[in-house]
Design a protein around this motif. Structure first.
Motif, PDB file in Angstrom:
ATOM      1  N   PHE A 137     -15.468  18.027   0.489  1.00 36.17           N
ATOM      2  CA  PHE A 137     -14.410  17.212   0.684  1.00 36.17           C
ATOM      3  C   PHE A 137     -14.429  15.911  -0.315  1.00 36.17           C
ATOM      4  O   PHE A 137     -13.345  15.683  -0.914  1.00 36.17           O
ATOM      5  N   LEU A 138     -15.583  15.176  -0.432  1.00 30.86           N
ATOM      6  CA  LEU A 138     -15.746  14.324  -1.127  1.00 30.86           C
ATOM      7  C   LEU A 138     -15.648  14.534  -2.735  1.00 30.86           C
ATOM      8  O   LEU A 138     -14.916  13.821  -3.472  1.00 30.86           O
ATOM      9  N   THR A 139     -15.993  15.674  -3.072  1.00 30.16           N
ATOM     10  CA  THR A 139     -15.933  16.087  -4.390  1.00 30.16           C
ATOM     11  C   THR A 139     -14.420  16.350  -4.715  1.00 30.16           C
ATOM     12  O   THR A 139     -13.744  15.875  -5.677  1.00 30.16           O
ATOM     13  N   CYS A 140     -13.716  16.924  -3.789  1.00 28.42           N
ATOM     14  CA  CYS A 140     -12.274  17.355  -3.827  1.00 28.42           C
ATOM     15  C   CYS A 140     -11.248  15.882  -3.921  1.00 28.42           C
ATOM     16  O   CYS A 140     -10.425  15.840  -4.735  1.00 28.42           O
ATOM     17  N   LYS A 141     -11.819  15.148  -3.055  1.00 27.67           N
ATOM     18  CA  LYS A 141     -11.083  13.646  -3.255  1.00 27.67           C
ATOM     19  C   LYS A 141     -10.983  13.228  -4.259  1.00 27.67           C
ATOM     20  O   LYS A 141      -9.907  12.425  -4.609  1.00 27.67           O
ATOM     21  N   LYS A 142     -11.899  13.219  -5.111  1.00 27.14           N
ATOM     22  CA  LYS A 142     -11.965  12.509  -6.715  1.00 27.14           C
ATOM     23  C   LYS A 142     -10.755  13.071  -7.407  1.00 27.14           C
ATOM     24  O   LYS A 142     -10.303  12.570  -8.158  1.00 27.14           O
ATOM     25  N   ASN A 143     -10.320  14.432  -6.932  1.00 28.49           N
ATOM     26  CA  ASN A 143      -9.251  15.157  -7.728  1.00 28.49           C
ATOM     27  C   ASN A 143      -7.801  14.710  -7.099  1.00 28.49           C
ATOM     28  O   ASN A 143      -6.709  15.208  -7.547  1.00 28.49           O
ATOM     29  N   LEU A 144      -7.808  13.877  -6.140  1.00 30.12           N
ATOM     30  CA  LEU A 144      -6.297  13.764  -5.368  1.00 30.12           C
ATOM     31  C   LEU A 144      -5.861  12.668  -5.921  1.00 30.12           C
ATOM     32  O   LEU A 144      -6.432  11.702  -6.333  1.00 30.12           O
ATOM     33  N   PRO A 145      -4.286  12.621  -5.939  1.00 31.92           N
ATOM     34  CA  PRO A 145      -3.868  11.428  -6.538  1.00 31.92           C
ATOM     35  C   PRO A 145      -3.567  10.207  -6.077  1.00 31.92           C
ATOM     36  O   PRO A 145      -3.655  10.315  -4.858  1.00 31.92           O
ATOM     37  N   LEU A 156     -16.214   5.624   6.087  1.00 38.20           N
ATOM     38  CA  LEU A 156     -14.857   5.112   5.119  1.00 38.20           C
ATOM     39  C   LEU A 156     -15.035   5.884   3.976  1.00 38.20           C
ATOM     40  O   LEU A 156     -13.964   5.821   3.156  1.00 38.20           O
ATOM     41  N   GLU A 157     -15.906   6.381   3.293  1.00 38.90           N
ATOM     42  CA  GLU A 157     -15.755   7.025   2.000  1.00 38.90           C
ATOM     43  C   GLU A 157     -14.929   8.319   2.179  1.00 38.90           C
ATOM     44  O   GLU A 157     -14.352   9.164   1.346  1.00 38.90           O
ATOM     45  N   ARG A 158     -14.520   8.524   3.392  1.00 36.59           N
ATOM     46  CA  ARG A 158     -13.551   9.923   3.665  1.00 36.59           C
ATOM     47  C   ARG A 158     -12.228   9.495   3.757  1.00 36.59           C
ATOM     48  O   ARG A 158     -11.553  10.444   4.142  1.00 36.59           O
ATOM     49  N   VAL A 159     -11.887   8.120   3.655  1.00 35.87           N
ATOM     50  CA  VAL A 159     -10.779   7.755   4.099  1.00 35.87           C
ATOM     51  C   VAL A 159      -9.905   7.892   2.719  1.00 35.87           C
ATOM     52  O   VAL A 159      -9.966   7.432   1.875  1.00 35.87           O
ATOM     53  N   VAL A 160      -8.770   8.626   3.109  1.00 32.72           N
ATOM     54  CA  VAL A 160      -7.908   9.237   1.994  1.00 32.72           C
ATOM     55  C   VAL A 160      -6.701   8.206   1.947  1.00 32.72           C
ATOM     56  O   VAL A 160      -5.901   7.708   1.036  1.00 32.72           O
ATOM     57  N   GLN A 161      -6.077   8.271   3.350  1.00 30.23           N
ATOM     58  CA  GLN A 161      -4.687   7.531   3.686  1.00 30.23           C
ATOM     59  C   GLN A 161      -4.949   6.453   4.865  1.00 30.23           C
ATOM     60  O   GLN A 161      -5.857   6.920   5.735  1.00 30.23           O
ATOM     61  N   VAL A 162      -4.145   5.505   4.836  1.00 34.12           N
ATOM     62  CA  VAL A 162      -4.049   4.347   5.722  1.00 34.12           C
ATOM     63  C   VAL A 162      -2.688   4.208   6.659  1.00 34.12           C
ATOM     64  O   VAL A 162      -1.711   4.647   5.674  1.00 34.12           O
ATOM     65  N   HIS A 163      -2.620   4.209   7.728  1.00 30.53           N
ATOM     66  CA  HIS A 163      -1.303   3.822   8.447  1.00 30.53           C
ATOM     67  C   HIS A 163      -1.378   2.574   8.835  1.00 30.53           C
ATOM     68  O   HIS A 163      -2.552   2.003   9.299  1.00 30.53           O
ATOM     69  N   ILE A 164      -0.190   1.683   8.897  1.00 35.03           N
ATOM     70  CA  ILE A 164      -0.177   0.627   9.468  1.00 35.03           C
ATOM     71  C   ILE A 164       1.343   0.314   9.976  1.00 35.03           C
ATOM     72  O   ILE A 164       2.224   0.981   9.518  1.00 35.03           O
ATOM     73  N   ALA A 165       1.261  -0.166  11.058  1.00 31.07           N
ATOM     74  CA  ALA A 165       2.508  -0.242  11.879  1.00 31.07           C
ATOM     75  C   ALA A 165       2.486  -1.360  12.935  1.00 31.07           C
ATOM     76  O   ALA A 165       1.503  -2.130  12.862  1.00 31.07           O
ATOM     77  N   GLY A 166       3.632  -1.654  13.598  1.00 32.17           N
ATOM     78  CA  GLY A 166       3.798  -2.558  14.556  1.00 32.17           C
ATOM     79  C   GLY A 166       3.634  -2.158  16.016  1.00 32.17           C
ATOM     80  O   GLY A 166       3.537  -0.861  15.988  1.00 32.17           O
ATOM     81  N   HIS A 167       3.483  -3.011  16.784  1.00 33.49           N
ATOM     82  CA  HIS A 167       3.234  -2.290  18.234  1.00 33.49           C
ATOM     83  C   HIS A 167       4.032  -3.370  19.200  1.00 33.49           C
ATOM     84  O   HIS A 167       4.598  -4.333  18.976  1.00 33.49           O
ATOM     85  N   PHE A 168       3.975  -3.051  20.509  1.00 29.05           N
ATOM     86  CA  PHE A 168       4.589  -3.590  21.583  1.00 29.05           C
ATOM     87  C   PHE A 168       3.432  -4.084  22.684  1.00 29.05           C
ATOM     88  O   PHE A 168       2.806  -3.414  23.243  1.00 29.05           O
ATOM     89  N   LYS A 169       3.768  -5.385  22.844  1.00 27.85           N
ATOM     90  CA  LYS A 169       2.578  -6.072  23.845  1.00 27.85           C
ATOM     91  C   LYS A 169       3.333  -5.956  25.184  1.00 27.85           C
ATOM     92  O   LYS A 169       4.197  -6.497  25.458  1.00 27.85           O
TER      93      LYS A 169
END
Lengths: 293, 243
Positions: free
Chosen positions: A3-11, A211-224
């Motif tokens: 996967f880590l080799t493959c990740k180098k070729n991802l856009p 963390l070297e395997r992180v390709v994408q991050v989600h960020i969002a709001g929440h409700f307390k």
């Protein structure tokens, strides 16, 4: 190929938005302000008619598209006599959808939502046990035999501590993604929500992940709520989550960051402003975007 | 407890409704406020179904006074079987027809549900490859002429259901792609017959012959059927649903 080799070729995709029906007209008229879109495959898979027409509009607008599922149920235990816990019909429909949108990768949640062939429409936490890890890894192997594109697992938010923990959640996630050799979709809001609900240190959690395997991050709001936080995706991203996102940016460089907003939609300009705020927190954003072919 | 048993416990809890509690063995694994937090999941599953029902079948929903109870009972009878959330409501029409929960509901509510569910099907239409009709075309047969009073029905609600005399009616549904919406219109029996035959892949000339023979059998004025049929086909073409 690992996967880590493959990740180098991802856009490098930059900063995108979750595509929801209510946002579609604004998304199409603000093409230049949104780097890419994330689609929920279940909204299109196995469907025809006007659903596919909307998908055609997005393809014509030339958005890079990524698939983020909610019903794969990668943690489903196999029923008696079966070798894995995945739904073959679902896999076929997902494969066709990914082919249509030419997704560079796809993702779903590290959870279960299907039991004995019955869907529950909820992302439920798995126990952090070796047994559960083995089942998830086996399911990922089956998934990747069926669909060869890179697969990312997302850490979920949950409100009850699963029973019988053989290891911490971070150790458990690491065990799974390394044994399955897949990527991570890190939801930074989920890290924050769990840290509050389960009284955990979010930075320590991040530091235990591969963390070297992180390709994408989600960020969002929440409700307390009074005594716990619910991951609703229905509010602006709060300062604490932005701070955690900054801490993550010091530790890794994802190829794509996505703002999730699923309800209580504000004026679209507010969402565009949030996208811009996220870009400002990504130190290499402009350089990487300029290098895009 | 192995993973499959753990998951089966969750499944039973989430699909059972408000009377169910998580197995006592779970309570030892829960963190503080276990009841509130476990109830959150059950609430989430039912509120998802509730939101979906209100979004896809709003007029039907407005005539069900005890909506949470209705949905709990429905979900126990028709638990979700596939990954597509909207398919969860696929059994509502049959459920309304077959179950005693419908006793307190207006007799024409099944027809409302039929039309609203047909709108979903039309939106997602695949259609017959051999038919000249647009795939989104759906012919809906009702026992009450509910479409005639659709706007009034949308306003009235469960505390003020109107009386409607039973009378068989036909509703034609089709997609207007450029507007991303479904149109619906009341049609007469001859239009309905044409739509049925065309949907079966019967060619126009052959369909006309079938209809003429039918008129002959019933001693109806055959001479007018050809003119009426031409007008019907022209109208279907004007609507953009017949190629």
């Amino acid at each position: 190929m690992s996967f880590l080799t493959c990740k180098k070729n991802l856009p490098y995709l930059g900063v995108g938005l979750g595509c929801r029906d209510a946002l579609l007209p604004d998304i199409l008229t603000h093409r230049e302000s949104i780097d890419w879109l994330e689609l929920v495959p279940e909204n299109y898979m196995g469907r025809q008619g006007l659903h596919l027409e909307k998908l055609e509009w997005l393809l014509e607008a030339d958005f890079p598209l990524v698939s983020h599922g909610v019903s794969l149920s990668i943690g489903s235990a196999p029923m008696a006599g079966e070798l894995h816990g995945l739904d073959p019909v679902y896999l076929n429909e997902l494969e066709a959808f990914l082919h249509k949108i030419e997704a560079p990768w796809f993702s779903d949640h590290l959870s279960f939502s299907r039991v004995n062939g019955q869907y529950l429409n909820e992302l439920l936490a798995l126990p952090h046990t070796q047994e559960a890890a083995d089942i998830v890894v086996r399911n990922i192997h089956v998934l990747q035999q069926h669909i060869q594109q890179p697969f990312l697992l997302e850490n979920i938010s949950y409100y009850l501590r699963p029973y019988a923990q053989d290891m911490s959640e971070a150790q458990w996630i690491t065990t799974i993604v390394e044994a399955a050799d897949c990527g991570l979709m890190l939801d930074i809001n989920n890290v924050y929500v769990n840290s509050k609900n389960l009284n955990q240190d979010p930075i320590a959690f991040l530091d235990q992940l591969p963390l070297e395997r992180v390709v994408q991050v989600h960020i969002a709001g929440h409700f307390k709520q009074e005594d716990f936080i619910i991951d609703t995706h229905g509010a602006p991203v709060c300062e604490e989550v932005y701070a955690l996102f900054e801490a993550l940016m010091e530790r890794c460089e994802p190829l794509a960051v996505l703002l999730e907003r699923d309800n209580d939609f504000p004026p679209f300009q507010d969402l565009l402003a949030e996208l811009e705020q996220i870009r400002c927190l990504m130190p290499h954003y402009q350089k990487r975007l300029n290098l895009r072919p | 407890m192995n993973l499959l048993d753990y998951q089966a416990q969750w499944s039973a809890y989430l699909l059972q409704g408000s009377s169910a509690k998580l197995d006592s063995r779970f309570s030892t694994w829960l963190s503080s406020q276990p009841d509130a937090r476990s109830h959150f999941y059950q609430h989430s599953v039912f509120s998802t179904l509730n939101d979906l029902f209100l979004a896809l079948m709003p007029v039907t929903a407005s005539y069900i006074k005890e909506l949470p109870l209705f949905l709990e009972t429905y979900q126990k009878t028709y638990p979700p079987r596939d990954a597509h959330l909207y398919n969860t409501l696929a059994g509502v029409v049959i459920f309304l027809e077959e179950h005693s929960i419908g006793e307190s509901l207006p007799p024409w509510l099944v027809d409302i549900a039929k039309i609203e569910w047909s709108e979903r099907l039309s939106y997602n239409a695949v259609g017959s490859q051999q038919s000249l009709l647009h795939p989104s075309v759906i012919l809906c047969k009702t026992a009450y002429p509910v479409l005639e009073v659709w706007e009034d029905l949308k306003q009235a609600g469960w505390n003020n259901p109107p009386d409607i005399e039973p009378q068989a009616a036909l509703v034609l549904l089709y997609a207007r792609a450029e507007k991303s919406e479904i149109q619906k219109m009341s049609i007469g029996p001859l239009v309905g017959l044409w739509v049925e035959l065309l949907q079966q892949g019967v060619a126009e000339a052959e369909a006309l012959k079938v209809i003429q023979d039918l008129f002959l059998e019933q001693n109806l004025p055959v001479l007018t059927v050809e003119a009426q049929s031409s007008a019907i086909l022209l109208k279907l073409r004007e609507l953009g649903i017949l190629s």
